[in-house]
Design a protein around this motif. Structure first.
Motif, PDB file in Angstrom:
ATOM      1  N   MET A  38       0.853  -1.194   0.000  1.00  0.00           N
ATOM      2  CA  MET A  38       0.000   0.000   0.000  1.00  0.00           C
ATOM      3  C   MET A  38       0.885   1.239   0.000  1.00  0.00           C
ATOM      4  O   MET A  38       1.629   1.469   0.948  1.00  0.00           O
ATOM      5  N   PRO A  39       0.845   2.066  -1.057  1.00  0.00           N
ATOM      6  CA  PRO A  39       1.675   3.271  -1.087  1.00  0.00           C
ATOM      7  C   PRO A  39       1.234   4.262  -0.025  1.00  0.00           C
ATOM      8  O   PRO A  39       0.052   4.377   0.300  1.00  0.00           O
ATOM      9  N   HIS A  40       2.209   4.978   0.528  1.00  0.00           N
ATOM     10  CA  HIS A  40       1.940   5.951   1.586  1.00  0.00           C
ATOM     11  C   HIS A  40       2.196   7.350   1.032  1.00  0.00           C
ATOM     12  O   HIS A  40       3.315   7.663   0.624  1.00  0.00           O
ATOM     13  N   VAL A  41       1.145   8.179   1.025  1.00  0.00           N
ATOM     14  CA  VAL A  41       1.215   9.516   0.455  1.00  0.00           C
ATOM     15  C   VAL A  41       1.019  10.552   1.549  1.00  0.00           C
ATOM     16  O   VAL A  41       0.083  10.458   2.347  1.00  0.00           O
ATOM     17  N   ALA A  42       1.915  11.529   1.593  1.00  0.00           N
ATOM     18  CA  ALA A  42       1.771  12.659   2.513  1.00  0.00           C
ATOM     19  C   ALA A  42       1.183  13.844   1.764  1.00  0.00           C
ATOM     20  O   ALA A  42       1.666  14.213   0.693  1.00  0.00           O
ATOM     21  N   LEU A  43       0.133  14.426   2.315  1.00  0.00           N
ATOM     22  CA  LEU A  43      -0.427  15.678   1.809  1.00  0.00           C
ATOM     23  C   LEU A  43       0.019  16.765   2.776  1.00  0.00           C
ATOM     24  O   LEU A  43      -0.347  16.751   3.954  1.00  0.00           O
ATOM     25  N   VAL A  44       0.827  17.704   2.279  1.00  0.00           N
ATOM     26  CA  VAL A  44       1.513  18.642   3.163  1.00  0.00           C
ATOM     27  C   VAL A  44       0.769  19.970   3.217  1.00  0.00           C
ATOM     28  O   VAL A  44       0.476  20.587   2.184  1.00  0.00           O
ATOM     29  N   THR A  45       0.497  20.419   4.419  1.00  0.00           N
ATOM     30  CA  THR A  45      -0.242  21.658   4.644  1.00  0.00           C
ATOM     31  C   THR A  45       0.497  22.487   5.692  1.00  0.00           C
ATOM     32  O   THR A  45       1.680  22.283   5.944  1.00  0.00           O
ATOM     33  N   ALA A  46      -0.199  23.425   6.296  1.00  0.00           N
ATOM     34  CA  ALA A  46       0.292  24.206   7.433  1.00  0.00           C
ATOM     35  C   ALA A  46      -0.820  24.225   8.470  1.00  0.00           C
ATOM     36  O   ALA A  46      -2.004  24.161   8.121  1.00  0.00           O
ATOM     37  N   GLN A  47      -0.449  24.308   9.720  1.00  0.00           N
ATOM     38  CA  GLN A  47      -1.449  24.262  10.780  1.00  0.00           C
ATOM     39  C   GLN A  47      -2.544  25.296  10.550  1.00  0.00           C
ATOM     40  O   GLN A  47      -3.737  25.011  10.709  1.00  0.00           O
ATOM     41  N   ALA A  48      -2.153  26.503  10.133  1.00  0.00           N
ATOM     42  CA  ALA A  48      -3.127  27.577   9.952  1.00  0.00           C
ATOM     43  C   ALA A  48      -4.016  27.379   8.739  1.00  0.00           C
ATOM     44  O   ALA A  48      -5.036  28.066   8.595  1.00  0.00           O
ATOM     45  N   ALA A  49      -3.658  26.444   7.849  1.00  0.00           N
ATOM     46  CA  ALA A  49      -4.416  26.249   6.609  1.00  0.00           C
ATOM     47  C   ALA A  49      -5.338  25.035   6.650  1.00  0.00           C
ATOM     48  O   ALA A  49      -6.172  24.865   5.759  1.00  0.00           O
ATOM     49  N   ARG A  50      -5.187  24.206   7.647  1.00  0.00           N
ATOM     50  CA  ARG A  50      -5.943  22.942   7.663  1.00  0.00           C
ATOM     51  C   ARG A  50      -7.451  23.147   7.552  1.00  0.00           C
ATOM     52  O   ARG A  50      -8.141  22.398   6.868  1.00  0.00           O
ATOM     53  N   ALA A  51      -7.965  24.143   8.225  1.00  0.00           N
ATOM     54  CA  ALA A  51      -9.417  24.333   8.257  1.00  0.00           C
ATOM     55  C   ALA A  51      -9.969  24.966   6.993  1.00  0.00           C
ATOM     56  O   ALA A  51     -11.190  24.939   6.770  1.00  0.00           O
ATOM     57  N   THR A  52      -9.110  25.533   6.162  1.00  0.00           N
ATOM     58  CA  THR A  52      -9.596  26.283   5.004  1.00  0.00           C
ATOM     59  C   THR A  52      -9.192  25.667   3.663  1.00  0.00           C
ATOM     60  O   THR A  52      -9.636  26.149   2.626  1.00  0.00           O
ATOM     61  N   ASP A  53      -8.364  24.641   3.663  1.00  0.00           N
ATOM     62  CA  ASP A  53      -7.969  23.989   2.412  1.00  0.00           C
ATOM     63  C   ASP A  53      -9.069  23.020   1.994  1.00  0.00           C
ATOM     64  O   ASP A  53      -9.161  21.900   2.492  1.00  0.00           O
ATOM     65  N   GLU A  54      -9.908  23.456   1.061  1.00  0.00           N
ATOM     66  CA  GLU A  54     -11.050  22.647   0.639  1.00  0.00           C
ATOM     67  C   GLU A  54     -10.647  21.464  -0.241  1.00  0.00           C
ATOM     68  O   GLU A  54     -11.472  20.592  -0.518  1.00  0.00           O
ATOM     69  N   ASP A  55      -9.395  21.433  -0.674  1.00  0.00           N
ATOM     70  CA  ASP A  55      -8.939  20.332  -1.524  1.00  0.00           C
ATOM     71  C   ASP A  55      -8.496  19.112  -0.725  1.00  0.00           C
ATOM     72  O   ASP A  55      -8.443  18.004  -1.266  1.00  0.00           O
ATOM     73  N   LEU A  56      -8.157  19.292   0.543  1.00  0.00           N
ATOM     74  CA  LEU A  56      -7.570  18.194   1.313  1.00  0.00           C
ATOM     75  C   LEU A  56      -8.507  16.996   1.441  1.00  0.00           C
ATOM     76  O   LEU A  56      -8.107  15.856   1.164  1.00  0.00           O
ATOM     77  N   ALA A  57      -9.730  17.222   1.887  1.00  0.00           N
ATOM     78  CA  ALA A  57     -10.648  16.110   2.140  1.00  0.00           C
ATOM     79  C   ALA A  57     -10.962  15.315   0.873  1.00  0.00           C
ATOM     80  O   ALA A  57     -10.879  14.079   0.883  1.00  0.00           O
ATOM     81  N   PRO A  58     -11.350  15.964  -0.249  1.00  0.00           N
ATOM     82  CA  PRO A  58     -11.642  15.159  -1.442  1.00  0.00           C
ATOM     83  C   PRO A  58     -10.420  14.426  -1.991  1.00  0.00           C
ATOM     84  O   PRO A  58     -10.546  13.309  -2.496  1.00  0.00           O
ATOM     85  N   LEU A  59      -9.231  15.031  -1.871  1.00  0.00           N
ATOM     86  CA  LEU A  59      -8.034  14.350  -2.363  1.00  0.00           C
ATOM     87  C   LEU A  59      -7.682  13.168  -1.467  1.00  0.00           C
ATOM     88  O   LEU A  59      -7.334  12.086  -1.962  1.00  0.00           O
ATOM     89  N   GLU A  60      -7.782  13.370  -0.159  1.00  0.00           N
ATOM     90  CA  GLU A  60      -7.537  12.259   0.760  1.00  0.00           C
ATOM     91  C   GLU A  60      -8.478  11.101   0.468  1.00  0.00           C
ATOM     92  O   GLU A  60      -8.067   9.931   0.392  1.00  0.00           O
ATOM     93  N   SER A  61      -9.754  11.410   0.266  1.00  0.00           N
ATOM     94  CA  SER A  61     -10.741  10.375  -0.015  1.00  0.00           C
ATOM     95  C   SER A  61     -10.438   9.652  -1.331  1.00  0.00           C
ATOM     96  O   SER A  61     -10.503   8.418  -1.403  1.00  0.00           O
ATOM     97  N   ALA A  62     -10.080  10.414  -2.378  1.00  0.00           N
ATOM     98  CA  ALA A  62      -9.785   9.807  -3.678  1.00  0.00           C
ATOM     99  C   ALA A  62      -8.562   8.903  -3.604  1.00  0.00           C
ATOM    100  O   ALA A  62      -8.528   7.822  -4.221  1.00  0.00           O
ATOM    101  N   LEU A  63      -7.554   9.320  -2.853  1.00  0.00           N
ATOM    102  CA  LEU A  63      -6.350   8.487  -2.710  1.00  0.00           C
ATOM    103  C   LEU A  63      -6.659   7.216  -1.929  1.00  0.00           C
ATOM    104  O   LEU A  63      -6.205   6.120  -2.301  1.00  0.00           O
ATOM    105  N   ARG A  64      -7.423   7.330  -0.854  1.00  0.00           N
ATOM    106  CA  ARG A  64      -7.772   6.139  -0.069  1.00  0.00           C
ATOM    107  C   ARG A  64      -8.626   5.177  -0.893  1.00  0.00           C
ATOM    108  O   ARG A  64      -8.432   3.954  -0.833  1.00  0.00           O
ATOM    109  N   ASP A  65      -9.556   5.716  -1.668  1.00  0.00           N
ATOM    110  CA  ASP A  65     -10.387   4.872  -2.524  1.00  0.00           C
ATOM    111  C   ASP A  65      -9.557   4.132  -3.568  1.00  0.00           C
ATOM    112  O   ASP A  65      -9.964   3.073  -4.064  1.00  0.00           O
ATOM    113  N   SER A  66      -8.390   4.699  -3.900  1.00  0.00           N
ATOM    114  CA  SER A  66      -7.509   4.084  -4.895  1.00  0.00           C
ATOM    115  C   SER A  66      -6.487   3.145  -4.261  1.00  0.00           C
ATOM    116  O   SER A  66      -5.598   2.637  -4.951  1.00  0.00           O
ATOM    117  N   GLY A  67      -6.592   2.957  -2.943  1.00  0.00           N
ATOM    118  CA  GLY A  67      -5.740   1.980  -2.285  1.00  0.00           C
ATOM    119  C   GLY A  67      -4.511   2.533  -1.612  1.00  0.00           C
ATOM    120  O   GLY A  67      -3.617   1.769  -1.226  1.00  0.00           O
TER     121      GLY A  67
END
Length: 301
Positions: free
Chosen positions: A1-30
């Motif tokens: 299972m490949p391990h992917v890091a999505l890199v952000t900043a503490q202050a950006a976590r709540a406002t980065d609207e791309d994180l959740a859908p990308l995390e979900s798409a990567l997990r769905d792909s294994g």
């Protein structure tokens, strides 16, 4: 299972609207996915097969530290986009390089520390006699931070703004305010692995006499938009003009209309752009496939 890091900043976590859908798409792909802050000293970056810059939006205030970090971890993991691209793209002097390569850009004049600021501003205003307003922005900046719009009558305020940035050791970019943006907005064209994926419209963000944002980025009005033939053609030329041979995992080409109505490059985002997945169904899945394909290629070497 490949391990992917999505890199952000503490202050950006709540406002980065791309994180959740990308995390979900990567997990769905294994894939296994970790969302991590770039400046978290506890992270062992070698555990990741791929490290993807997503929303390190506080880097502009810690630029040297950020570049040192990016270069260091690129020796421990595969950084996307790679370090040399990040270093080149996070300094807007790249616009001059692309202009020399024949790309139509928004007219740009750079002011460096030690310059005679009133003389530089007079030179700019004389050169752009039909320009009623101008934009002052730092060469290393993101999200419209420290960026403001001025009329010719506001020259004293513009000079004070420029001098404040220069005093902090920051180079400055002057551009005419192209008022077609008030009606048409910007068009941002997103590409994955060199192929067009989707585009959006950004509404005008800079208002006369409005204070610069104190947040990580200026609030944006985003709507779906299908880029036209001329915009798609310019975006292709921009990507072809880059001083890199490899196709980029992601690239966002931001265009606005020049005075004559033709598209011109405003900015090129290759380091940590919003990719606006929620405005383009299927785009997060396409990007996830682009990323995982890079891991598969590495496995074959």
């Amino acid at each position: 299972m490949p391990h992917v890091a999505l890199v952000t900043a503490q202050a950006a976590r709540a406002t980065d609207e791309d994180l959740a859908p990308l995390e979900s798409a990567l997990r769905d792909s294994g894939a296994q996915v970790s969302i991590v802050d770039w400046d978290d000293a506890k992270i062992d970056w070698s555990q990741f097969d791929l490290t993807v810059l997503r929303s390190c939006w506080d880097y502009t205030a810690r630029y040297v530290e950020f570049l040192i970090w990016a270069e260091r971890i690129s020796q421990q993991t595969r950084l996307v986009n790679r370090f040399e691209i990040v270093r080149w793209n996070t300094d807007k002097h790249y616009l001059a390089e692309l202009q020399r390569a024949g790309i139509a850009i928004v007219p740009s004049q750079f002011v460096e520390p030690g310059s005679d600021v009133p003389a530089e501003l007079r030179l700019f205003l004389d050169k752009h006699g039909d320009c009623a307003e101008l934009v002052v922005k730092p060469v290393i900046g993101a999200g419209s931070m420290d960026t403001q719009r001025y009329t010719r009558e506001d020259s004293d305020s513009a000079i004070a703004h420029i001098e404040r940035l220069l005093k902090a050791g920051r180079s400055v970019l002057l551009q005419p305010y192209l008022d077609r943006v008030d009606e048409a907005g910007e068009t941002a064209l997103i590409h994955f692995d060199g192929e067009y994926s989707h585009s959006i419209r950004k509404g005008p963000m800079l208002r006369h006499r409005e204070d610069a944002t104190n947040g990580l980025y200026h609030a944006e009005q985003i709507d779906p938009r299908e880029a036209d033939v001329s915009e798609r053609a310019l975006a292709i030329r921009v990507l072809a003009a880059l001083p890199f041979d490899d196709a980029l995992a992601y690239a966002r080409v931001d265009l606005i209309r020049a005075t004559d109505g033709t598209p011109a490059l405003l900015e090129l985002e290759l380091a940590e752009p919003s990719l606006f997945f929620r405005h383009a169904p299927g785009s997060a899945k396409r990007f996830a496939a682009t990323l995982l394909k890079r891991i598969d290629k590495d496995a074959l070497i």
